[in-house]
Write an enzyme that holds these catalytic residues in place. Structure first.
Site, PDB file in Angstrom:
ATOM      1  N   HIS A   1      -4.017 -20.742   1.140  1.00 46.05           N
ATOM      2  CA  HIS A   1      -4.797 -19.745   0.398  1.00 46.05           C
ATOM      3  C   HIS A   1      -4.545 -18.368   1.010  1.00 46.05           C
ATOM      4  O   HIS A   1      -4.335 -18.247   2.227  1.00 46.05           O
ATOM      5  CB  HIS A   1      -6.289 -20.093   0.466  1.00 46.05           C
ATOM      6  CG  HIS A   1      -7.102 -19.241  -0.457  1.00 46.05           C
ATOM      7  ND1 HIS A   1      -7.508 -17.980  -0.115  1.00 46.05           N
ATOM      8  CD2 HIS A   1      -7.522 -19.453  -1.715  1.00 46.05           C
ATOM      9  CE1 HIS A   1      -8.167 -17.454  -1.144  1.00 46.05           C
ATOM     10  NE2 HIS A   1      -8.197 -18.323  -2.122  1.00 46.05           N
TER      11      HIS A   1
ATOM     12  N   ASN B   1     -13.184 -23.192  -5.584  1.00 48.47           N
ATOM     13  CA  ASN B   1     -13.057 -22.949  -4.150  1.00 48.47           C
ATOM     14  C   ASN B   1     -14.321 -22.221  -3.714  1.00 48.47           C
ATOM     15  O   ASN B   1     -14.472 -21.027  -3.977  1.00 48.47           O
ATOM     16  CB  ASN B   1     -11.800 -22.096  -3.902  1.00 48.47           C
ATOM     17  CG  ASN B   1     -11.662 -21.691  -2.446  1.00 48.47           C
ATOM     18  OD1 ASN B   1     -12.427 -22.142  -1.587  1.00 48.47           O
ATOM     19  ND2 ASN B   1     -10.688 -20.833  -2.173  1.00 48.47           N
TER      20      ASN B   1
ATOM     21  N   GLY C   1     -11.537 -11.811  -5.918  1.00 47.74           N
ATOM     22  CA  GLY C   1     -12.848 -11.277  -5.554  1.00 47.74           C
ATOM     23  C   GLY C   1     -13.015  -9.810  -5.887  1.00 47.74           C
ATOM     24  O   GLY C   1     -13.946  -9.161  -5.414  1.00 47.74           O
TER      25      GLY C   1
ATOM     26  N   GLU D   1      -2.182 -16.920  -7.071  1.00 46.67           N
ATOM     27  CA  GLU D   1      -3.352 -16.073  -6.890  1.00 46.67           C
ATOM     28  C   GLU D   1      -2.900 -14.694  -6.395  1.00 46.67           C
ATOM     29  O   GLU D   1      -2.662 -14.521  -5.188  1.00 46.67           O
ATOM     30  CB  GLU D   1      -4.309 -16.695  -5.861  1.00 46.67           C
ATOM     31  CG  GLU D   1      -4.843 -18.052  -6.257  1.00 46.67           C
ATOM     32  CD  GLU D   1      -6.175 -18.360  -5.577  1.00 46.67           C
ATOM     33  OE1 GLU D   1      -7.129 -18.683  -6.288  1.00 46.67           O
ATOM     34  OE2 GLU D   1      -6.262 -18.237  -4.344  1.00 46.67           O
TER      35      GLU D   1
HETATM   36  P1  13P Z   1     -12.357 -15.213  -7.117  1.00 46.52           P
HETATM   37  O1  13P Z   1     -12.444 -16.139  -8.335  1.00 46.52           O
HETATM   38  O2  13P Z   1     -13.689 -15.001  -6.468  1.00 46.52           O
HETATM   39  O3  13P Z   1     -11.604 -13.966  -7.409  1.00 46.52           O
HETATM   40  O4  13P Z   1     -11.500 -16.038  -6.011  1.00 46.52           O
HETATM   41  C1  13P Z   1     -10.288 -16.577  -6.370  1.00 46.52           C
HETATM   42  C2  13P Z   1      -9.827 -17.454  -5.277  1.00 46.52           C
HETATM   43  O5  13P Z   1      -9.450 -16.982  -4.226  1.00 46.52           O
HETATM   44  C3  13P Z   1      -9.852 -18.913  -5.490  1.00 46.52           C
HETATM   45  O6  13P Z   1      -9.180 -19.588  -4.485  1.00 46.52           O
END
Ligand code: 13P
Length: 252
Positions: free
Chosen positions: A95, A9, A173, A167
């Site tokens: 998301h 993503n 992040g 997630e």
């Molecule tokens: P990160 O891998 O940057 O933590 O993001 C995860 C994400 O939101 C993928 O959709």
């Protein structure tokens, strides 16, 4: 047996030249049957250019969002047919950034899921709890609520071809990855929810990705868990080596 699925993503990152270079770099190195399905989800303005760069490679294209209506006066939105038209196979729906930054509800997500499935796109439906919800011991309840409302009215056949992504919002992040045990527990809960709503066969078919600070050095351990069938990767999907390193982790 579920085939692992690793998707990148790219979120709202890169410019046109960098998006094309990343796609071309991945296409040059991804092998035809690496034993893992791969997809990238670039910003929608670059879908066309990335599709061209991926042409002939085993890497599929996905979008990060869409609108549920088929067409008309919906300024700024994209339909499922438009995404198919530029070569998308997948679309990420619900998301956490759309839920928590843009204010999308599970009912919005549900309308999009139905529109995507009806058009022939494969939705990647995301669920995940906030940090305060986890700390309050509400993870299972939040996941159940989001699953139930986001997938309401979806037939067993359509559910079997839908991809889910767990997630945890606190892991996105942040560099704070869920431990393999923490992630596996939620994936198992999610699979039980699918089994309760549908049946064991559908539950066994649905691929559930983990997302949240997945990197090449933690991917193998996460993806070795019996109910973790791949990864939805943010930051690390912006580098060829890191993304392919995570894909390799799906196989070890
Ligand atoms: P990160 O891998 O940057 O933590 O993001 C995860 C994400 O939101 C993928 O959709």
């Amino acid at each position: 047996m579920r085939r692992p699925f690793v998707a990148g993503n790219w979120k709202m990152n890169l410019n046109r030249a960098d998006a094309v270079a990343l796609a071309a770099g991945l296409a040059a190195r991804a092998t035809q049957d690496g034993g893992v399905d791969l997809a990238v989800c670039p910003p929608s303005v670059y879908l066309d250019a990335v599709a061209a760069a991926l042409n002939g490679s085993p890497i599929a294209l996905g979008a990060q969002n869409m609108y549920h209506e088929a067409g008309g006066a919906f300024t700024g939105e994209l339909s499922a047919a438009m995404l198919l038209d530029v070569g998308c196979k997948y679309v990420i729906l619900g998301h956490s950034e759309r839920r928590h930054v843009m204010g999308e509800t599970s009912e919005d997500v549900n309308r999009k899921v139905h529109a995507a499935l009806a058009a022939g796109l494969t939705p990647i439906v995301c669920v995940g709890e906030l940090l305060d919800q986890r700390e309050a011991g509400r993870t299972a309840e939040v996941i159940a609520e989001q699953f139930t409302a986001s997938l309401a009215g979806v037939s067993a056949d359509d559910m079997a071809r839908t991809v889910m992504a767990y997630e945890p919002v606190w892991a996105i992040g942040t560099g704070k990855v869920a431990t393999p045990d923490e992630a596996e527990a939620v994936h198992l809960d999610l699979r039980k929810l699918i089994e309760d709503r549908y049946n064991a066969e559908v539950a066994a078919a649905v691929r559930i990705q983990y997302g949240g600070s997945v990197k090449p050095d933690n991917a193998a351990e996460l993806l070795a868990q019996p109910n973790i069938d791949g990864a939805l990767v943010g930051g690390a999907s912006l580098k060829v080596d890191d993304f392919l390193g995570i894909a390799r982790g799906a196989l070890s």
